[in-house]
Design a protein around this motif. Structure first.
Motif, short mmCIF file in Angstrom:
data_model
loop_
_atom_site.label_atom_id
_atom_site.label_comp_id
_atom_site.label_asym_id
_atom_site.label_seq_id
_atom_site.Cartn_x
_atom_site.Cartn_y
_atom_site.Cartn_z
N LYS A 227 -6.03 -14.71 3.19
CA LYS A 227 -4.91 -14.61 3.61
C LYS A 227 -3.80 -13.48 3.34
O LYS A 227 -2.87 -13.58 4.11
N HIS B 50 -4.51 -10.69 3.38
CA HIS B 50 -4.66 -9.49 3.85
C HIS B 50 -3.59 -9.04 4.99
O HIS B 50 -3.75 -7.88 5.52
N ASN B 51 -3.10 -10.03 5.38
CA ASN B 51 -1.98 -9.82 6.54
C ASN B 51 -0.70 -9.01 5.87
O ASN B 51 -0.09 -8.17 6.71
N TRP B 52 -0.76 -8.97 4.78
CA TRP B 52 0.48 -8.00 4.00
C TRP B 52 -0.09 -6.61 3.67
O TRP B 52 0.87 -5.88 3.26
#
Length: 227
Positions: free
Chosen positions: A65, A67-69
């Protein structure tokens, strides 16, 4: 008139334009935009390899989750590294020596991680304020201490980056002033001091990169706690 060593940390203004604005635009000019071609230049290949390695080191321990950052945090790291290194050039200005500039990045990024934790897993987020198996008498004290430690995180991010860069720049200026002062009176001492100054400049280049990496590393750890 006495020389003020802290004048180098004041934001210079040229023709009414604060040069901190120009300095913040330099990372966009310094890095090349990747192309769709199969073969690219050496600098573009090294740039891509560095970004991929940094992203792997930062996000491989984190959940999927978070990894979107990756794009935001890697862009922030590249921005800080470029600003810090450009500030070591003569007659330049380092915006990251200003606490307000660093806090402008630290506070929104930290607050975003906290808000994400409160939205996705509020129970787990509040559980960080009270460790398990805590004695009843210590519950109010530990909650206050953990809340203070949570609220002080963005200040620690900004102050750490500001203090390390300010101390390094100030030490370089002190030693360089000593070199120019003793140039004609003590040539042997001046040569040794100049050698020390060159080694310090190399060390400061490493510090400029390491502090940018530490900034985003701590930010990724805060993100890991809330995702």
């Amino acid at each position: 008139m006495a020389l003020n060593f802290f004048d180098q940390f004041m934001t210079p203004v040229y023709m009414g334009v604060p040069l901190i604005t120009v300095a913040t635009l330099m990372p966009r000019i310094a890095f090349l935009k990747p192309t769709q071609q199969w073969l690219t230049g050496r600098f573009t290949a090294l740039q891509t390899q560095f970004i991929n390695s940094a992203a792997y080191q930062l996000f491989s321990p984190l959940s999927v989750k978070s990894h979107n950052w990756a794009l935001l945090i890697i862009s922030l790291m590249i921005f800080l590294i470029t600003i810090n290194l450009l500030g070591l050039l003569p007659y330049t200005f380092t915006p990251t020596t200003q606490l307000s500039f660093n806090m402008a990045f630290a506070v929104p990024a930290w607050l975003a991680t906290v808000i994400i934790g409160l939205r996705t897993q509020p129970t787990h987020t509040f559980a960080h304020l009270l460790p398990e198996s805590t004695p009843t008498l210590l519950i109010p004290v530990l909650i206050i201490i953990e809340t203070i430690s949570l609220l002080i995180r963005p200040l620690a991010l900004g102050v750490r980056l500001t203090a390390n860069l300010t101390a390094g720049h100030l030490l370089i200026q002190l030693i360089s002033t000593a070199v120019f002062t003793m140039m004609y009176t003590y040539p042997a001492v001046t040569l040794m001091t100049a050698t020390l100054l060159m080694l310090l400049c190399v060390l400061e280049m490493a510090v400029a990169m390491i502090q940018a990496y530490v900034f985003v590393l701590l930010l990724s750890l805060y993100l890991q706690e809330n995702t």
